[in-house]
Design an enzyme around this catalytic site. Structure first.
Site, short mmCIF file in Angstrom:
data_model
loop_
_atom_site.label_atom_id
_atom_site.label_comp_id
_atom_site.label_asym_id
_atom_site.label_seq_id
_atom_site.Cartn_x
_atom_site.Cartn_y
_atom_site.Cartn_z
N ASP A 98 24.67 -17.00 18.98
CA ASP A 98 23.51 -16.85 18.64
C ASP A 98 22.78 -16.39 20.04
O ASP A 98 22.16 -17.31 20.47
CB ASP A 98 22.20 -17.24 18.07
CG ASP A 98 22.39 -16.45 16.70
OD1 ASP A 98 21.67 -16.16 16.53
OD2 ASP A 98 22.92 -17.13 15.84
N ASP A 199 20.20 -11.42 17.17
CA ASP A 199 19.47 -12.04 16.85
C ASP A 199 17.99 -10.63 16.78
O ASP A 199 17.69 -10.37 17.97
CB ASP A 199 18.21 -13.22 16.61
CG ASP A 199 17.74 -13.70 15.48
OD1 ASP A 199 17.93 -14.15 14.47
OD2 ASP A 199 16.46 -13.98 15.85
N GLU A 253 22.13 -8.56 14.72
CA GLU A 253 21.05 -8.52 13.45
C GLU A 253 20.59 -7.63 13.08
O GLU A 253 19.04 -7.20 13.85
CB GLU A 253 20.74 -10.25 13.20
CG GLU A 253 20.19 -10.42 11.86
CD GLU A 253 18.68 -11.06 11.65
OE1 GLU A 253 19.03 -11.24 9.91
OE2 GLU A 253 18.33 -11.44 12.72
N HIS A 325 23.33 -18.52 6.81
CA HIS A 325 21.67 -19.33 6.54
C HIS A 325 20.36 -18.64 6.33
O HIS A 325 19.33 -19.24 6.20
CB HIS A 325 22.09 -19.69 7.79
CG HIS A 325 20.92 -19.00 9.32
ND1 HIS A 325 21.75 -18.11 9.57
CD2 HIS A 325 20.26 -18.85 9.53
CE1 HIS A 325 21.32 -16.93 10.72
NE2 HIS A 325 19.98 -17.46 11.03
N ASP A 326 20.39 -17.69 5.92
CA ASP A 326 18.68 -16.59 5.75
C ASP A 326 18.57 -16.31 4.13
O ASP A 326 18.40 -15.37 3.98
CB ASP A 326 18.21 -15.51 6.56
CG ASP A 326 18.54 -15.83 8.25
OD1 ASP A 326 18.09 -16.88 8.77
OD2 ASP A 326 18.26 -15.37 8.98
O1 ISL Z 1 15.55 -14.47 6.17
C1 ISL Z 1 15.34 -13.50 5.88
C2 ISL Z 1 15.04 -12.62 4.99
O2 ISL Z 1 14.14 -13.62 4.29
C3 ISL Z 1 14.96 -12.09 7.06
O3 ISL Z 1 13.65 -11.87 7.21
C4 ISL Z 1 14.46 -12.90 9.30
O4 ISL Z 1 13.64 -13.11 9.63
C5 ISL Z 1 15.38 -11.88 9.17
O5 ISL Z 1 16.81 -11.37 9.39
C6 ISL Z 1 15.74 -12.13 10.87
O6 ISL Z 1 16.66 -13.37 10.89
C7 ISL Z 1 16.81 -14.01 11.78
O7 ISL Z 1 15.96 -14.31 12.51
C8 ISL Z 1 14.82 -15.07 12.98
C9 ISL Z 1 15.32 -16.16 12.00
O8 ISL Z 1 14.15 -17.00 11.56
C10 ISL Z 1 16.34 -16.12 11.17
O9 ISL Z 1 17.02 -17.27 10.82
C11 ISL Z 1 16.90 -15.07 12.20
O10 ISL Z 1 18.23 -15.12 11.69
C12 ISL Z 1 13.44 -15.83 13.73
O11 ISL Z 1 14.85 -15.60 15.04
#
Ligand code: ISL
Ligand code: CA
Length: 553
Positions: A98, A199, A253, A325-326
């Site tokens: 990541d 990310d 992402e 994971h989100d």
């Molecule tokens: O999780 C989400 C929906 O509730 C998204 O808004 C998420 O925060 C967004 O997709 C970004 O995600 C990524 O960056 C974040 C981190 O918390 C997430 O785990 C990651 O996948 C900040 O780094």
């Protein structure tokens, strides 16, 4: 279309904290992953994506990095990591990491320096502002509740954080910062990793002057910090400086993209990224925010998937995912985890693996893990959920109980419970109580009870993954044609490659559907071989709940 291993791959996402604990401290770790590589090999996946294992402030489970070149001791050592890499490669598995470069941790050395004084050499690694009229610089709202601006006493300025205040945004306008990031990326690539998942990479460009968001809408946010035109210059530079020099996979992402925008990020002649994660299907269910969502109708899911199939065809490349994971567990969000857990897991998997794009499997979905539906506040750990609870209490007087249905539906902890390896205590994940509770259903839903069992979800995934290796049409098949597109729950499509046709029929609902298939589909099927089906008996007039089948002619 150019052939490539990135398109042929199946990626498996590991959330390291919850995969396998080797030293019994309740937290998953690198040696734990090594001990399960043979499992991944058996499943047949080709690439592992590791969520962050770097040194971290621990505010967002590793997405707040305090040293980009060190491994967090809770996961192991650099030697462990190198060992993981070589053990993975030995088994023919690639490994990507990541890359979290929109923001760092506030505990990163750069930020500790930067906040000291306005003339500190690291000051411009971050984004500072005096504020406007004695107030915050703009009305931007953090992804994790509240303003995106934090006042810093030391210098009397605000810094920007699109996520928690412990995740200050990096200033990509600064060429020195960009070079630091590229060096970090080369550091890992030179060590032998096979690429990056980047990310929130479409957030790195912020609009000059930080204008206010007019309404709290997505398109308005797009005018401020999402998909700004200049983001493409940064990505093309990253490609020139790093990615182009390696045979690697790059997946961005990117919340809030359309197929048109996605084509800009992933078009083969654009030299940016191989593919991106779009969010339209996971954001279905209406509501003005994530916490106001409702159920998803099968036809809505069909329509979004089709929109992306058609929208990127010949213009870019899809990443296919139904959970990570989100997100909540796919079975709980798109399937029926109460009445048809096995059938719906297999039906959704059939869709995931037979549309055009590179499939991403999130740990545990291959055995049909579902949301744990925790009912006690102390069972929740995710900063997004905890911040939301505070905000909804302060602003709307809502209690934990009031918010529980929303948390059960979309909370991020749903997907983060420990991997269910067997039916022993703590699901074989650890010998001690894990950092996040295990889903109680581990006694029946676990790896040990599914490996080498023909009818299991695991074996079904394994079959789908091996079919991808056997039949090029599954990877490269184009000319996506949908049938009965107005049907509320039957999803029927074909794909063509050279002289082969793939035909897929999926019932995305918990109802039995009686339906006469279109003549064209009937005649295609009559000359074809059924390569996978999640029911023993096929009756092409009567489709039981979450029926799924694919044919090849
Ligand atoms: O999780 C989400 C929906 O509730 C998204 O808004 C998420 O925060 C967004 O997709 C970004 O995600 C990524 O960056 C974040 C981190 O918390 C997430 O785990 C990651 O996948 C900040 O780094
Ligand atoms: Ca551990």
């Amino acid at each position: 279309m150019k052939k490539s291993w990135q398109k042929e791959a199946v990626v498996y996402q590991i959330y390291p904290m919850s995969f396998m604990d080797s030293n019994n401290d309740g937290i998953g770790d690198i040696n734990g992953i090594i001990s399960r590589l043979d499992y991944l090999k058996d499943l047949g996946i080709s690439v592992i994506w590791l969520s962050p294992i770097y040194m971290s402030g621990g505010a967002d489970n590793g997405y707040d990095i305090s040293d980009y070149r060190q491994i967090d001791p809770k996961f192991g050592t650099m030697e462990d990591f190198k060992n993981l890499l070589s053990e993975a490669h030995k088994r023919g598995l690639k490994l990507i990491m990541d890359g979290v470069y929109n923001h760092s941790s506030d505990e990163h050395r750069w930020f500790i320096e930067a906040k000291k004084s306005k003339d500190n050499p690291y000051r411009d690694y971050y984004i500072w502002h005096d504020g406007k009229n004695g107030n915050v610089p703009s009305n931007w709202q953090s992804f994790f509740s509240g303003t995106t601006w934090k006042y810093s006493e030391e210098t009397g300025q605000y810094y920007l954080h699109l996520f928690t205040e412990k995740q200050p945004d990096l200033n990509w306008e600064n060429p020195k910062l960009r070079q630091e990031i590229y060096e970090i990326m080369r550091f890992w690539m030179d060590m032998g990793i096979d690429g990056f998942r980047l990310d929130v990479i479409n957030l790195i460009k912020k609009e000059e002057g930080f204008p206010n968001i007019k309404e709290n809408t997505r398109s308005s946010a797009n005018e401020c910090y999402i998909n700004r035109p200049g983001v493409h210059d940064f990505l093309q530079e990253m490609n020139r400086e790093v990615l182009a020099h390696y045979d690697c996979i790059s997946v961005g992402e990117t919340p809030d993209v359309t197929p048109e925008i996605a084509a800009l990020y992933t078009g083969e002649d654009r030299n940016e990224l191989n593919m991106i994660f779009q969010f339209e299907h996971v954001n279905l269910g209406g509501g003005s925010s994530k916490w106001e969502r409702g159920k998803i109708k099968p036809i809505e899911l069909k329509q979004v998937m089709t929109k992306w199939q058609k929208g990127l065809e010949g213009k870019g490349w899809n990443s296919l995912y139904l959970s990570n994971h989100d997100q909540p567990r796919l079975l709980s969000r798109f399937g029926d985890d109460k009445n048809y857990p096995v059938e719906s897991a297999k039906a959704l998997a059939t869709m995931l693996h037979t549309l055009q794009g590179t499939p991403y499997v999130y740990q545990g979905e291959e055995i049909g893990m579902s949301n744990p539906y925790f009912n006690r506040p102390e069972q929740y750990k995710d900063v997004e959920t905890l911040n939301m609870l505070k905000e909804y209490e302060q602003k709307h007087g809502k209690t934990f109980e009031d918010m529980l249905p929303a948390i059960h539906l979309v909370g991020r902890d749903n997907a983060r419970t420990p991997m269910q390896w067997d039916s022993s205590q703590y699901a074989g994940f650890s010998m001690v109580e894990p950092w996040l509770d295990v889903n109680k259903n581990y006694v029946s839903i676990n790896v040990a009870s599914q490996q080498n069992v023909e009818e299991s979800v695991f074996s079904y995934y394994k079959k789908l993954i091996s079919l991808r290796k056997e039949h090029e049409v599954i990877v490269y098949g184009s000319y996506f044609t949908e049938y009965l597109s107005e049907h509320e729950s039957l999803y029927i499509y074909t794909r063509k490659h050279e002289d082969k046709t793939l035909i897929v029929i999926i019932n995305l609902s918990s109802n039995t559907i009686n339906c006469e298939l279109p003549t064209e589909i009937k005649s295609l099927i009559s000359n074809s071989e059924n390569i996978i089906c999640n029911y023993k008996h096929i009756n092409l007039l009567n489709f039981p709940p979450f029926f799924a089948a694919a044919y090849l002619s």
